[in-house]
Design an enzyme around this catalytic site. Sequence first.
Site, PDB file in Angstrom:
ATOM      1  N   SER A   1       6.028  -4.401  -2.532  1.00 31.30           N
ATOM      2  CA  SER A   1       4.839  -5.031  -1.947  1.00 31.30           C
ATOM      3  C   SER A   1       3.848  -5.294  -3.068  1.00 31.30           C
ATOM      4  O   SER A   1       3.884  -4.627  -4.114  1.00 31.30           O
ATOM      5  CB  SER A   1       4.211  -4.110  -0.899  1.00 31.30           C
ATOM      6  OG  SER A   1       2.938  -4.595  -0.497  1.00 31.30           O
TER       7      SER A   1
ATOM      8  N   TYR B   1       1.128   3.723   2.438  1.00 34.73           N
ATOM      9  CA  TYR B   1       2.051   2.594   2.265  1.00 34.73           C
ATOM     10  C   TYR B   1       2.055   2.135   0.813  1.00 34.73           C
ATOM     11  O   TYR B   1       3.121   1.941   0.210  1.00 34.73           O
ATOM     12  CB  TYR B   1       1.653   1.452   3.198  1.00 34.73           C
ATOM     13  CG  TYR B   1       2.589   0.262   3.128  1.00 34.73           C
ATOM     14  CD1 TYR B   1       3.810   0.276   3.801  1.00 34.73           C
ATOM     15  CD2 TYR B   1       2.264  -0.861   2.376  1.00 34.73           C
ATOM     16  CE1 TYR B   1       4.680  -0.806   3.730  1.00 34.73           C
ATOM     17  CE2 TYR B   1       3.126  -1.951   2.303  1.00 34.73           C
ATOM     18  CZ  TYR B   1       4.331  -1.916   2.983  1.00 34.73           C
ATOM     19  OH  TYR B   1       5.190  -2.994   2.905  1.00 34.73           O
TER      20      TYR B   1
END
Length: 246
Positions: A153, A166
Amino acid sequence: MFDYTARPDLLKDRVILITGAGRGIGAAAAKSFAAHGATVLLLGKTEANLSQVYDEIEAAGHPQPVVIPFNLETALPHQYDELAVMIENEFGRLDGLLHNASILGPRTPLEQLSGDNFMRVMHVNVNAMFMLSSTLLPLLKLSQDASVVFTSSSVGRKGRAYWGAYAVSKFATEGLMQVMADELDGISNVRANSVNPGATRTAMRAQAYPGENPATRPAPEEIMPVYLYLMGPDSSGVNGQAFDAQ
C-alpha cells in the site's frame, strides 16, 4: 496504469494460490489468472464468495479451480501444514502465490488504537502471511519458475496519520518481501515482489473512504496488468522490487 499486455496463454499449466480470492482484487486476479491458463487455488474465509468465483471461472471454460476455505485469523500451524500437503498431493508443486488478503482495522490515532485491534490486524496481515509463505516455500521451490507477490500500500511505503495498524502491517509486508527476495536471490527459481494496487473500487476502499464516489476509481479488473506480469515468465529474474499497479 502499469503498461503490460499479457499473451493469452501466459500462465498455461501454472498452479497459483490467491488469498482473499472471494471478492475484490483477489477475485479479479483469480479470474484473470485462470483466463490466461492457470489453475487457481481460491483461498478465503467465506466459502459462498469463493464458490461464486469458482462458478464464474468454470462457466468461462477456464481450467477448473480449487476452493480452499481457510480463515487466516484463526488458522493454527497444523492447518498450514495440512494445506501444503494437500497442494503437494494434488499438484506436486506451486508456481505462484498472491498474498492479497488483509484487513483494514480502525482508522484512528495511535493513542486511541486498542492493543486488541492492533494485534488482530498484524496477525491477519503479517503473521498469517508469514506462515503461509514459509509453509509453501518448499512447494514453490519445486517449480521451474515461481513468483510470490505481496500486496502492499502507499501507506506501507510512507507512513500516514490515522492509518494505524494497517500502515504498520504494510511496512512489515514490504520488509518480509525484501528479506525473502534477498534470501532467494541467485539460489532459487522463486522470486518475490510487492504491488501497491493504488486507489481501487473495492469494499476496503469504501470502508476507508465512505464519502468517496466509487465510480471515480478503477475496478479491480483494470489493474491486472502488473499482476499478470509478475506471475508470468516475462518477469523471470525480477526480484525484490516494489511495483505500482497504477
